[in-house]
Design an enzyme around this catalytic site. Sequence first.
Site, short mmCIF file in Angstrom:
data_model
loop_
_atom_site.label_atom_id
_atom_site.label_comp_id
_atom_site.label_asym_id
_atom_site.label_seq_id
_atom_site.Cartn_x
_atom_site.Cartn_y
_atom_site.Cartn_z
N GLY A 56 11.39 -2.87 5.40
CA GLY A 56 10.72 -4.18 5.39
C GLY A 56 10.28 -4.53 3.99
O GLY A 56 10.51 -5.65 3.50
N HIS A 57 9.63 -3.56 3.31
CA HIS A 57 9.23 -3.80 1.92
C HIS A 57 10.48 -4.00 1.04
O HIS A 57 10.52 -4.89 0.19
CB HIS A 57 8.47 -2.60 1.35
CG HIS A 57 7.18 -2.30 2.05
ND1 HIS A 57 7.01 -1.19 2.85
CD2 HIS A 57 5.99 -2.93 2.04
CE1 HIS A 57 5.77 -1.17 3.30
NE2 HIS A 57 5.13 -2.21 2.84
N GLN A 61 -2.68 -12.41 7.47
CA GLN A 61 -2.87 -12.08 6.04
C GLN A 61 -2.10 -13.08 5.17
O GLN A 61 -2.63 -13.59 4.17
CB GLN A 61 -2.38 -10.65 5.80
CG GLN A 61 -2.18 -10.30 4.34
CD GLN A 61 -1.85 -8.83 4.14
OE1 GLN A 61 -2.72 -7.99 4.22
NE2 GLN A 61 -0.61 -8.50 3.87
N MET A 117 0.85 -1.20 0.00
CA MET A 117 0.00 0.00 0.00
C MET A 117 0.88 1.25 0.00
O MET A 117 0.42 2.34 0.37
CB MET A 117 -0.94 -0.01 1.21
CG MET A 117 -1.89 -1.20 1.18
SD MET A 117 -3.43 -0.94 2.07
CE MET A 117 -2.84 -0.63 3.71
N GLY A 118 2.15 1.08 -0.38
CA GLY A 118 3.04 2.24 -0.42
C GLY A 118 3.54 2.60 0.98
O GLY A 118 3.50 1.77 1.88
N LYS A 156 4.87 -9.86 8.85
CA LYS A 156 4.37 -9.04 9.97
C LYS A 156 2.86 -9.17 10.11
O LYS A 156 2.33 -9.29 11.20
CB LYS A 156 4.76 -7.58 9.84
CG LYS A 156 4.51 -6.86 11.16
CD LYS A 156 4.87 -5.41 11.09
CE LYS A 156 3.87 -4.65 10.28
NZ LYS A 156 2.64 -4.35 11.00
#
Length: 297
Positions: free
Chosen positions: A39-40, A165, A33-34, A161
């Site tokens: 982490g991304h 999900q 989600m930007g 994290k």
Amino acid sequence: MSGPAVARTRAELAGLLAEHRAAGAPVVLVPTMGALHDGHASLMRSARESLGPVGSPAAGALVVSIFVNPLQFGAGEDLDRYPRTLEADLEICAAAGVDVVFAPSVEEVYPGGPPQVVVEPGPLGDVLEGRTRPGHYRGVLTVVAKLFGLVRPDVGVFGQKDYQQLVLIRRMSTDLCLGVEVVGGETRRDDDGLAMSSRNIYLDADERTRALVLSRALHAAQAAAADGAEAALAAAREELAAVDGVDLDYLALTLPDLTALPEGPVAPGTQARILIAAKVGTTRLIDNLPVVLGRSA
Ligand code: PAF
């Protein structure tokens, strides 16, 4: 450093991936989600390594989607104030060797408004996060199914994290035969242990200090897990009790697939997961760690 190509529409995305598809090269998607952080970036870097050098259609294509998905936010949640930082995000993508950024508008993803057909997460969508955020995982699975349909990746990479999900998306891909391998990347932490999250920027200095108790509690549980499930939970609760101003939503110890641990003592070496959610000020934070229960003889 040349940056990624940016697609705003489905047609642009299809055009940018055409060469890779024609070359039969694999496509890896990192949905986000930007408001990207390290982490991304670490998910992107390991995806890049698995694909080979950037810029060659014969090597695989690394696609990052950046889309703040209204469907997964409940009433009163932070949809309007969720950080939108596209310029900085593109720099992070460039440094990580991303080929294509797909950054569509809400209208592009949901032409005609919210979809009538959605993906229901089933019972696992009603526990833990799903209990406090009803409909959240329906929104997540629906958008991820759409992104899988638009990008048609071979592999989808998600951070651990949001462990629930990850488990649900993996289940969706299996149950609906989507043919996407779902890979979970390890949670990155700041030096003080706080799990990296786009929402950490909401925390003021005092709240940030309080928030550190989440990872301390999980690590305490991990360390005590040799003495069994009760000992692990007690160690986490002891850490939590020592800090004010942290509004615990849940602390749960489950099997890795998020089903309940069996009653009574478990076999030494049983793999489990400890998960926590709490509000610090107005910010809801989640975190989790793997634990191994019981002492091997
Ligand atoms: O984890 C996220 O950032 C989002 O839930 C996801 C998977 C990109 C779907 O909007």
